[in-house]
Motif scaffolding. Structure first.
Motif, short mmCIF file in Angstrom:
data_model
loop_
_atom_site.label_atom_id
_atom_site.label_comp_id
_atom_site.label_asym_id
_atom_site.label_seq_id
_atom_site.Cartn_x
_atom_site.Cartn_y
_atom_site.Cartn_z
N ILE A 54 0.84 -1.20 0.00
CA ILE A 54 0.00 0.00 0.00
C ILE A 54 0.87 1.25 0.00
O ILE A 54 0.59 2.24 -0.69
N GLY A 55 1.94 1.21 0.76
CA GLY A 55 2.86 2.34 0.78
C GLY A 55 3.44 2.62 -0.59
O GLY A 55 3.53 3.77 -1.02
N GLY A 56 3.81 1.57 -1.30
CA GLY A 56 4.35 1.73 -2.64
C GLY A 56 3.31 2.25 -3.62
O GLY A 56 3.61 3.08 -4.48
N THR A 57 2.06 1.77 -3.47
CA THR A 57 0.98 2.21 -4.35
C THR A 57 0.70 3.70 -4.16
O THR A 57 0.53 4.45 -5.12
N LEU A 58 0.64 4.14 -2.90
CA LEU A 58 0.39 5.56 -2.63
C LEU A 58 1.52 6.42 -3.17
O LEU A 58 1.30 7.51 -3.68
N SER A 88 -1.37 5.78 -12.28
CA SER A 88 -2.62 5.22 -11.79
C SER A 88 -2.37 4.13 -10.76
O SER A 88 -1.76 3.09 -11.07
N GLY A 89 -2.84 4.36 -9.53
CA GLY A 89 -2.71 3.34 -8.49
C GLY A 89 -3.71 2.22 -8.69
O GLY A 89 -3.41 1.05 -8.44
N SER A 114 -10.14 7.63 -3.24
CA SER A 114 -9.83 9.05 -3.10
C SER A 114 -8.41 9.24 -2.57
O SER A 114 -7.66 10.10 -3.04
N ALA A 115 -8.03 8.40 -1.59
CA ALA A 115 -6.68 8.48 -1.02
C ALA A 115 -5.62 8.14 -2.07
O ALA A 115 -4.50 8.66 -2.02
N LEU A 133 -13.89 8.08 -7.22
CA LEU A 133 -15.01 7.57 -8.00
C LEU A 133 -15.90 8.75 -8.42
O LEU A 133 -16.25 9.59 -7.60
N LYS A 134 -16.29 8.78 -9.71
CA LYS A 134 -17.03 9.93 -10.22
C LYS A 134 -18.33 9.59 -10.94
O LYS A 134 -19.30 10.32 -10.84
#
Length: 327
Positions: free
Chosen positions: A29-33, A41-42, A268-269, A274-275
């Motif tokens: 998760i840290g790497g994705t953020l 794009s995560g 969102s983080a 989501l839209k």
């Protein structure tokens, strides 16, 4: 009885090794953020991770997905090992494959398994429509690897459209992983800011030729104007062209359930809020057909996800739409 025993044994082993998984997950998760902050794009990692897992469970071969994920900058090597080693080891010892990674996906599709379940739907669309088309366009390609399994089909021209940051990382990672991407034309474009069809045409795409468009895991992250504009642009291409896509309804945006509240916060983080969702008023299929018709497309095939009643609304679906005639 044997299946039950292997299932129980699999989950017992996974539970015993869960601390290892948890450490790896936190690192991942840290790497994705971190990759999200660089404009990459995560959420594109989700479909790639699903295909990587199916490859390693032996249910759907995808050598490119395996190599690409291992080389991806946003995925630390130790995190990938710690996260996946426990489940792959449990699988090898018991022979059990979790439902999320069976291919094709079996049974009702729950929201957390959407990325896995849609793989078979889109693979089937390629098998059905690509033999009749001369162009294959992957919209919002992310880390999709389907183009790299078409090496022997020189008849089809392949284009990948995505934002420049994600596409730049993908191209560098493909090279690092030793995956040949020479037959793919990469087209950088932002659906909400640029005319992607103009960019695509400038790169050699012919709007007058039948095309298969794949639009996987993208619509929910665009605003309505961008979704409708994209559908209209597809409708302006050659008659018989097809677009295969997945979508959310308005339910994920309105639901107060813990799952969807967490999902909205998590995306969102990651910098990808989501839209867009199709009206969930039942039958949601009709709402989708109306949207497509207003954009010049005809609904050919659709699979509703979730119940579709007044009390429990559908939360999404998979669909295929066709260009009936050139606009």
């Amino acid at each position: 009885m044997r299946k039950l025993v292997s299932r129980v044994a699999f989950y017992v082993l996974c539970t015993v090794m869960s601390p290892v998984f948890l450490i790896g997950y936190i690192m991942w998760i840290g790497g994705t953020l971190a990759s999200g902050r660089s404009g990459v794009s995560g959420t594109a990692q989700g479909p790639l991770s699903a295909r990587y897992s199916e490859h390693n469970f032996g249910t759907r071969p995808d050598e490119a997905a395996d190599r690409l994920l291992r080389a991806l900058p946003g995925v630390p090597g130790p995190a990938l090992f710690l996260t996946t080693a426990p489940v792959f080891l449990a699988h090898r010892l018991t022979g059990y494959v979790p439902r999320a990674f069976r291919y094709p996906y079996e049974g009702k599709v729950s929201p957390q398994y959407e990325a896995s379940a849609r793989i078979g739907f889109f693979d089937a669309a390629l098998e059905r429509y690509l033999p009749d088309d001369t162009q294959f366009v992957i919209l919002g390609a992310g880390f999709d690897t389907r183009a790299y399994g078409l090496a022997n089909d020189v008849r089809v021209r392949v284009f990948e459209v995505d934002t420049l940051p994600t596409q730049t990382v993908k191209r560098k990672t493909l090279e690092k992983a030793g995956i040949d991407s020479s037959r793919v034309t990469f087209v950088p474009a932002d659906f909400e800011k640029e005319d992607w069809l103009d960019c695509l045409t400038a790169a050699g795409f012919d709007p007058a030729e039948r095309t298969l468009f794949l639009w996987e895991g993208v619509t929910m992250y665009l605003d309505r104007a961008a979704v409708e504009d994209t559908l209209r642009k597809i409708a302006s291409t050659a008659a018989g062209s097809v677009v295969a896509f997945d979508y959310f309804t308005s339910e994920p945006f309105e639901s107060s359930s813990f799952y969807w509240r967490y999902g909205r916060a998590a995306t969102s983080a990651a910098g990808e809020e989501l839209k867009f969702g199709v009206d969930s008023t039942p039958p949601s299929r009709d709402r989708l057909a109306e949207l497509l018709r207003s954009c010049g497309l005809s609904l050919t095939e659709q699979q509703t996800l979730g119940e579709d009643t007044q009390k429990r609304r559908a939360w999404g679906g998979f669909a295929i739409a066709t260009v009936e005639k050139a606009a």
